[in-house]
Design a protein around this motif. Sequence first.
Motif, PDB file in Angstrom:
ATOM      1  N   MET A  19      39.790 -12.079 -16.881  1.00 28.83           N
ATOM      2  CA  MET A  19      38.882 -11.767 -17.038  1.00 28.83           C
ATOM      3  C   MET A  19      39.085 -10.582 -17.281  1.00 28.83           C
ATOM      4  SD  MET A  19      34.257 -11.681 -16.830  1.00 28.83           S
ATOM      5  CE  MET A  19      34.681 -11.308 -15.008  1.00 28.83           C
ATOM      6  N   GLN A  20      38.724  -9.673 -18.157  1.00 30.60           N
ATOM      7  CA  GLN A  20      38.821  -7.931 -18.165  1.00 30.60           C
ATOM      8  C   GLN A  20      37.471  -7.492 -17.883  1.00 30.60           C
ATOM      9  OE1 GLN A  20      41.560  -6.896 -18.183  1.00 30.60           O
ATOM     10  NE2 GLN A  20      40.692  -4.961 -17.979  1.00 30.60           N
ATOM     11  N   ARG A  21      37.686  -7.146 -16.590  1.00 32.91           N
ATOM     12  CA  ARG A  21      36.478  -6.221 -15.965  1.00 32.91           C
ATOM     13  C   ARG A  21      35.779  -5.455 -16.893  1.00 32.91           C
ATOM     14  NH1 ARG A  21      37.834  -4.028 -10.134  1.00 32.91           N
ATOM     15  NH2 ARG A  21      39.247  -2.806 -11.667  1.00 32.91           N
ATOM     16  N   GLU A  22      36.713  -4.449 -17.548  1.00 38.44           N
ATOM     17  CA  GLU A  22      36.574  -3.765 -17.832  1.00 38.44           C
ATOM     18  C   GLU A  22      34.961  -3.603 -19.515  1.00 38.44           C
ATOM     19  OE1 GLU A  22      38.271   0.266 -21.396  1.00 38.44           O
ATOM     20  OE2 GLU A  22      38.973  -0.249 -19.249  1.00 38.44           O
ATOM     21  N   MET A  23      35.811  -4.949 -19.742  1.00 33.01           N
ATOM     22  CA  MET A  23      34.430  -5.361 -20.836  1.00 33.01           C
ATOM     23  C   MET A  23      32.887  -4.817 -21.073  1.00 33.01           C
ATOM     24  SD  MET A  23      34.942  -9.337 -21.639  1.00 33.01           S
ATOM     25  CE  MET A  23      35.202  -9.154 -22.605  1.00 33.01           C
ATOM     26  N   PHE A  24      32.683  -5.254 -19.214  1.00 37.61           N
ATOM     27  CA  PHE A  24      30.931  -4.640 -19.279  1.00 37.61           C
ATOM     28  C   PHE A  24      30.816  -3.848 -18.457  1.00 37.61           C
ATOM     29  CE2 PHE A  24      32.172  -8.778 -17.757  1.00 37.61           C
ATOM     30  CZ  PHE A  24      31.245 -10.420 -17.654  1.00 37.61           C
ATOM     31  N   ARG A  25      31.688  -2.774 -18.611  1.00 35.39           N
ATOM     32  CA  ARG A  25      32.028  -1.416 -18.005  1.00 35.39           C
ATOM     33  C   ARG A  25      32.124  -0.252 -19.626  1.00 35.39           C
ATOM     34  NH1 ARG A  25      34.861  -1.795 -12.675  1.00 35.39           N
ATOM     35  NH2 ARG A  25      33.679  -2.364 -11.290  1.00 35.39           N
ATOM     36  N   ASN A  26      32.193  -0.368 -20.192  1.00 38.71           N
ATOM     37  CA  ASN A  26      32.137   0.266 -21.516  1.00 38.71           C
ATOM     38  C   ASN A  26      31.698  -0.577 -22.797  1.00 38.71           C
ATOM     39  OD1 ASN A  26      33.696  -2.725 -22.767  1.00 38.71           O
ATOM     40  ND2 ASN A  26      35.822  -1.487 -22.455  1.00 38.71           N
ATOM     41  N   GLY A  27      30.604  -1.199 -22.017  1.00 40.67           N
ATOM     42  CA  GLY A  27      30.247  -2.150 -22.982  1.00 40.67           C
ATOM     43  C   GLY A  27      30.010  -2.680 -24.063  1.00 40.67           C
ATOM     44  N   LEU A  28      31.261  -3.665 -24.625  1.00 41.85           N
ATOM     45  CA  LEU A  28      32.197  -4.666 -25.362  1.00 41.85           C
ATOM     46  C   LEU A  28      31.416  -5.817 -25.358  1.00 41.85           C
ATOM     47  CD1 LEU A  28      34.069  -5.152 -27.354  1.00 41.85           C
ATOM     48  CD2 LEU A  28      35.611  -5.789 -25.597  1.00 41.85           C
ATOM     49  N   PHE A  29      31.126  -5.594 -23.796  1.00 41.48           N
ATOM     50  CA  PHE A  29      30.294  -7.114 -23.702  1.00 41.48           C
ATOM     51  C   PHE A  29      28.836  -7.399 -24.374  1.00 41.48           C
ATOM     52  CE2 PHE A  29      26.572  -9.778 -21.301  1.00 41.48           C
ATOM     53  CZ  PHE A  29      27.963 -11.038 -21.436  1.00 41.48           C
ATOM     54  N   ARG A  30      28.025  -5.628 -23.918  1.00 44.50           N
ATOM     55  CA  ARG A  30      26.884  -5.836 -25.043  1.00 44.50           C
ATOM     56  C   ARG A  30      27.199  -6.144 -26.698  1.00 44.50           C
ATOM     57  NH1 ARG A  30      26.531  -2.179 -21.140  1.00 44.50           N
ATOM     58  NH2 ARG A  30      26.856  -0.147 -22.628  1.00 44.50           N
ATOM     59  N   LYS A  31      27.708  -5.221 -26.743  1.00 44.64           N
ATOM     60  CA  LYS A  31      28.700  -4.966 -28.940  1.00 44.64           C
ATOM     61  C   LYS A  31      28.124  -6.344 -28.840  1.00 44.64           C
ATOM     62  CE  LYS A  31      31.155  -2.854 -32.084  1.00 44.64           C
ATOM     63  NZ  LYS A  31      32.412  -2.051 -31.852  1.00 44.64           N
ATOM     64  N   ILE A  32      29.365  -7.836 -28.484  1.00 46.22           N
ATOM     65  CA  ILE A  32      29.702  -9.083 -29.010  1.00 46.22           C
ATOM     66  C   ILE A  32      28.838  -9.828 -28.636  1.00 46.22           C
ATOM     67  CG2 ILE A  32      32.038  -8.372 -28.994  1.00 46.22           C
ATOM     68  CD1 ILE A  32      32.318 -10.405 -26.587  1.00 46.22           C
ATOM     69  N   GLY A  33      27.606 -10.092 -27.192  1.00 47.47           N
ATOM     70  CA  GLY A  33      27.031 -10.943 -27.170  1.00 47.47           C
ATOM     71  C   GLY A  33      26.921 -11.860 -26.135  1.00 47.47           C
ATOM     72  N   ALA A  34      26.097 -12.573 -25.672  1.00 49.43           N
ATOM     73  CA  ALA A  34      26.529 -13.945 -24.550  1.00 49.43           C
ATOM     74  C   ALA A  34      27.422 -15.065 -25.416  1.00 49.43           C
ATOM     75  CB  ALA A  34      25.590 -13.774 -23.816  1.00 49.43           C
ATOM     76  N   GLY A  35      26.767 -14.919 -26.726  1.00 53.26           N
ATOM     77  CA  GLY A  35      27.525 -15.947 -27.289  1.00 53.26           C
ATOM     78  C   GLY A  35      29.218 -16.254 -27.683  1.00 53.26           C
ATOM     79  N   ALA A  36      29.224 -14.823 -28.019  1.00 51.48           N
ATOM     80  CA  ALA A  36      30.953 -14.805 -28.775  1.00 51.48           C
ATOM     81  C   ALA A  36      31.815 -15.167 -27.244  1.00 51.48           C
ATOM     82  CB  ALA A  36      31.077 -13.344 -29.066  1.00 51.48           C
ATOM     83  N   TYR A  37      30.487 -14.036 -26.339  1.00 51.83           N
ATOM     84  CA  TYR A  37      31.655 -14.636 -25.034  1.00 51.83           C
ATOM     85  C   TYR A  37      31.858 -15.582 -24.031  1.00 51.83           C
ATOM     86  CZ  TYR A  37      33.328 -13.554 -20.009  1.00 51.83           C
ATOM     87  OH  TYR A  37      33.569 -13.040 -18.980  1.00 51.83           O
ATOM     88  N   SER A  38      30.836 -16.336 -24.298  1.00 54.92           N
ATOM     89  CA  SER A  38      31.336 -18.237 -24.322  1.00 54.92           C
ATOM     90  C   SER A  38      32.423 -18.687 -25.222  1.00 54.92           C
ATOM     91  CB  SER A  38      29.731 -18.472 -24.749  1.00 54.92           C
ATOM     92  OG  SER A  38      28.534 -18.174 -23.708  1.00 54.92           O
ATOM     93  N   ASP A  99      42.633  -9.960 -25.328  1.00 57.88           N
ATOM     94  CA  ASP A  99      41.575  -9.131 -23.972  1.00 57.88           C
ATOM     95  C   ASP A  99      42.375  -7.856 -25.051  1.00 57.88           C
ATOM     96  OD1 ASP A  99      41.292 -10.947 -21.617  1.00 57.88           O
ATOM     97  OD2 ASP A  99      42.926 -10.484 -21.343  1.00 57.88           O
ATOM     98  N   ARG A 100      40.937  -6.843 -24.427  1.00 57.37           N
ATOM     99  CA  ARG A 100      41.246  -5.667 -24.399  1.00 57.37           C
ATOM    100  C   ARG A 100      40.744  -4.387 -23.854  1.00 57.37           C
ATOM    101  NH1 ARG A 100      37.750  -4.005 -29.185  1.00 57.37           N
ATOM    102  NH2 ARG A 100      36.927  -1.996 -28.235  1.00 57.37           N
ATOM    103  N   MET A 101      41.880  -3.636 -23.721  1.00 55.06           N
ATOM    104  CA  MET A 101      41.026  -1.988 -22.868  1.00 55.06           C
ATOM    105  C   MET A 101      41.256  -1.228 -23.515  1.00 55.06           C
ATOM    106  SD  MET A 101      43.796  -3.970 -20.699  1.00 55.06           S
ATOM    107  CE  MET A 101      44.169  -4.757 -22.086  1.00 55.06           C
ATOM    108  N   ASP A 102      39.661  -0.287 -23.426  1.00 58.41           N
ATOM    109  CA  ASP A 102      39.943   1.081 -23.431  1.00 58.41           C
ATOM    110  C   ASP A 102      40.815   2.279 -22.547  1.00 58.41           C
ATOM    111  OD1 ASP A 102      38.590   0.363 -25.112  1.00 58.41           O
ATOM    112  OD2 ASP A 102      36.760   1.138 -24.677  1.00 58.41           O
ATOM    113  N   PHE A 103      42.102   3.106 -23.209  1.00 53.95           N
ATOM    114  CA  PHE A 103      42.338   4.173 -22.608  1.00 53.95           C
ATOM    115  C   PHE A 103      41.855   5.146 -22.809  1.00 53.95           C
ATOM    116  CE2 PHE A 103      46.658   6.284 -22.276  1.00 53.95           C
ATOM    117  CZ  PHE A 103      46.283   6.351 -20.580  1.00 53.95           C
ATOM    118  N   ARG A 104      41.505   6.506 -21.651  1.00 52.53           N
ATOM    119  CA  ARG A 104      40.651   7.576 -22.120  1.00 52.53           C
ATOM    120  C   ARG A 104      40.782   8.292 -20.639  1.00 52.53           C
ATOM    121  NH1 ARG A 104      35.576   6.903 -24.059  1.00 52.53           N
ATOM    122  NH2 ARG A 104      35.394   4.171 -24.664  1.00 52.53           N
ATOM    123  N   PHE A 105      40.456   9.118 -21.581  1.00 54.71           N
ATOM    124  CA  PHE A 105      41.155  10.152 -20.485  1.00 54.71           C
ATOM    125  C   PHE A 105      38.941  10.842 -20.420  1.00 54.71           C
ATOM    126  CE2 PHE A 105      45.602  12.917 -20.641  1.00 54.71           C
ATOM    127  CZ  PHE A 105      45.189  12.157 -19.965  1.00 54.71           C
ATOM    128  N   GLY A 106      38.313  10.822 -19.164  1.00 60.79           N
ATOM    129  CA  GLY A 106      37.507  10.811 -18.738  1.00 60.79           C
ATOM    130  C   GLY A 106      36.116  10.110 -20.159  1.00 60.79           C
TER     131      GLY A 106
END
Length: 200
Positions: A19-38, A99-106
């Motif tokens: 599981m990609q940890r970042e999806m909870f930190r970058n707001g992706l989980f909130r965006k897709i919702g628990a149903g889509a995550y399941s 899986d998707r990850m954001d690559f950021r500077f700040g």
Amino acid sequence: MAKRQKTTIPTLDTTYLSMQREMFRNGLFRKIGAGAYSVWSAIKSFADFGTGECWPSIRLLSEDLGMSTETVQRAIRILEKAHMLRVIRGRPNRYVARDRMDFRFGDTLLCVVVVDYAPARVKEALEAVKDNLEGRSAGPLPSAARAMVEIIPGPGMAWDQETGRLRGSATPPEEGQHGLTGMSTADRIKALKDASKGGG
């Protein structure tokens, strides 16, 4: 349709999913919702370890998750739009979880890295992408990585497939204090890392 294997002897399935940890930190989980995550997690559970492909039916996903078939189909559309699922249309449809990850500077988004969930190959592909983005290697991504990775440039950025470089004008505020404007993205990353190690 994917079916469960029935055995006549007791078995213990020790397979687990990443599981990609970042999806909870970058707001992706909130965006897709628990149903889509399941639904995404359930599709990952069917993935072929070499190719990432699977073909569970909507009905099977619905039964496994305790959701209506309409809810599962809506979740699949959400996952496709979020670049978390690739659907290969046919009879039956085949799926590749991503899986998707954001690559950021700040707070500045440079790009989104999307990789097919093919457990036997994903680590090697991500290492090649990371080396390119962070400036440790030059040139295009290896063909095996290119086949399963998609780079989605952030605002003001572009991905050069030929050189394997991220280019653009996105400049995080902290770069101004280090005099990094005009440098390639990989060079700026290296310089910022060096500056942070040296205390500025």
